[in-house]
Structures are given as structure tokens and as C-alpha cells.
Design a protein around this motif. Structure first.
Motif, PDB file in Angstrom:
ATOM      1  N   VAL A  98      29.177  66.912  65.036  1.00 45.82           N
ATOM      2  CA  VAL A  98      28.534  68.233  65.044  1.00 45.82           C
ATOM      3  C   VAL A  98      27.092  68.119  65.515  1.00 45.82           C
ATOM      4  N   ALA A  99      26.379  67.071  65.038  1.00 48.44           N
ATOM      5  CA  ALA A  99      24.991  66.877  65.449  1.00 48.44           C
ATOM      6  C   ALA A  99      24.893  66.632  66.952  1.00 48.44           C
ATOM      7  N   SER A 100      25.853  65.856  67.485  1.00 51.82           N
ATOM      8  CA  SER A 100      25.860  65.602  68.926  1.00 51.82           C
ATOM      9  C   SER A 100      26.093  66.896  69.702  1.00 51.82           C
ATOM     10  N   LYS A 101      26.990  67.711  69.186  1.00 55.59           N
ATOM     11  CA  LYS A 101      27.262  68.995  69.849  1.00 55.59           C
ATOM     12  C   LYS A 101      26.039  69.901  69.807  1.00 55.59           C
ATOM     13  N   VAL A 102      25.379  69.958  68.651  1.00 59.45           N
ATOM     14  CA  VAL A 102      24.173  70.784  68.518  1.00 59.45           C
ATOM     15  C   VAL A 102      23.074  70.281  69.448  1.00 59.45           C
ATOM     16  N   SER A 103      22.947  68.932  69.530  1.00 63.15           N
ATOM     17  CA  SER A 103      21.940  68.357  70.424  1.00 63.15           C
ATOM     18  C   SER A 103      22.224  68.726  71.876  1.00 63.15           C
ATOM     19  N   GLY A 104      23.514  68.655  72.243  1.00 59.80           N
ATOM     20  CA  GLY A 104      23.880  69.038  73.607  1.00 59.80           C
ATOM     21  C   GLY A 104      23.583  70.501  73.885  1.00 59.80           C
TER      22      GLY A 104
END
Length: 217
Positions: free
Chosen positions: A114-120
């Protein structure tokens, strides 16, 4: 009493959000419910989901059946996984510690995803903002250039008008100051009368005429 885990609609028109509730299957969709288990807001990116995992697992253990949408949300938040692990504990396949460890490892991996998606998404937003600023800057530069080009011809026209007016004034002054020169009047020569020629024939005739005879005494 059959129990359903389902979504209950709230919010205004065009921007709905939902409560995740355990309710009697015979109750209306937006009617009374037995317990509120969480919220689901699809208006954000990513969607906002908050849910009470333990209470949801309890309802599942008691035979509550989730709807398709509710099942997808419960799976996303790990409720179905924990329900499955606790089923293994009841069967003796796992200890409670092992089940908790597996669930926590899954949560950690899920949070990273989820954090990776938010960062993207944040990077995409930053790129879009930078492009918008660049486009706005380009538009402003074009407007400034167009305004500058629109001002220059006006100045040139004004200067040309001033030069023309000055030239006109100079010509008028020169015409006023210059002396008027009268053109000389040339008299046409008088026509000479033709000279009549004397008749030569008569003169010759007179010279050749015989003298008259003298009278005798």
C-alpha cells in the motif's frame, strides 16, 4: 436469524461513502443493522477502508455471510485470512502463536504494498503538477510575447505618423518661403508680307518694242 455483512450507503449524491455493517438479511439495505464493523470511502485514491478485524472474524465464525463487495473488502484487509488461520487453530493444524505470526507477516507485506502504491500516486501527482506548472509558464510566456509584439507596432506606427507630419510641415514651409518666379512672356514674331515679284515678261516686251517712225517735214 441469517446475518449479512454488507455495505450501507451514506453521503451525498455523486459522492457516496459506505458503512460496513452486520445486519439481518431481511432488513432494508439502509435500514437497521446489528453492528457497524467499519467504513469504506471510494472517493479517495487509494480508497479509505477502516474495519474492526476481530469483530468481523467473530461474525464470520457465527455464520454471517458477506456480500460480494463486502467479501472483497474483508479479503483486502485480511479478515478472511485471519478467519482461515483461526480455523486451522481450531483443527489443531496451527498454534495461536503461529497463526498470529503469519497474520502479522501478511499485514507487514500488505502495508509495504500500500505504501508503494501511495508513493507511486504521489510521484504521479508531483509529475502532473510539474507539467501543469510548465504548461502554465509556457502559456504566460506566449501571452507576454504576444503583448510585446502587439505594443511594438503601435510605437512604430506612432513614430511613422510623427515623421510624416514633420515632412509635411517642412514641405509646406518651403513652399511658403520660396519666391514666385514669373515665366517670361515671349512675343511671337509678326508675319512678313509677301513681296510681289515684277513681271519680267512685260519689261522685256517694252525693251523689244520698235520705236515709232519720225514724221517727215
Amino acid at each position: 436469524m441469517p446475518v449479512k455483512i454488507r455495505l450501507q450507503r451514506h453521503g451525498k449524491k455523486g459522492k457516496p461513502f459506505y458503512w460496513i455493517v452486520a445486519a439481518d438479511a431481511r432488513a432494508k439495505r439502509d435500514g437497521k443493522f446489528l453492528e457497524k464493523l467499519g467504513i469504506y470511502n471510494p472517493n479517495t485514491n487509494p480508497a479509505t477502508i477502516e474495519i474492526n478485524v476481530d469483530n468481523s472474524v467473530t461474525w464470520l465464525n457465527n455464520g454471517a455471510q458477506p456480500t460480494d463487495t463486502a467479501r472483497a473488502i474483508l479479503s483486502y484487509k485480511g479478515v478472511l485470512l485471519k478467519h482461515h488461520l483461526l480455523g486451522g487453530v481450531r483443527k489443531g493444524a496451527l498454534t495461536e502463536e503461529q497463526a498470529e505470526e503469519k497474520f502479522n507477516a501478511w499485514l507487514a507485506e500488505k502495508e509495504k504494498s500500500v505504501a508503494s502504491k501511495v508513493s507511486g500516486l504521489d510521484q504521479v501527482k508531483a509529475d502532473a503538477k510539474a507539467k501543469a506548472l510548465a504548461a502554465e509558464k509556457e502559456v504566460n510566456e506566449k501571452r507576454a510575447l504576444a503583448a510585446a509584439e502587439a505594443e511594438v507596432p503601435e510605437e512604430i506606427v506612432e513614430s511613422e505618423i510623427i515623421v510624416e507630419e514633420a515632412a509635411t510641415e517642412v514641405v509646406e514651409e518651403a513652399a511658403t518661403e520660396a519666391p514666385v518666379v514669373e515665366a517670361p512672356v515671349v512675343e511671337a514674331p509678326a508675319a512678313e508680307a509677301p513681296v510681289a515679284e515684277e513681271p519680267v515678261v512685260e519689261a522685256e516686251a517694252e525693251e523689244k518694242a520698235p520705236e515709232a517712225p519720225k514724221e517727215k517735214k
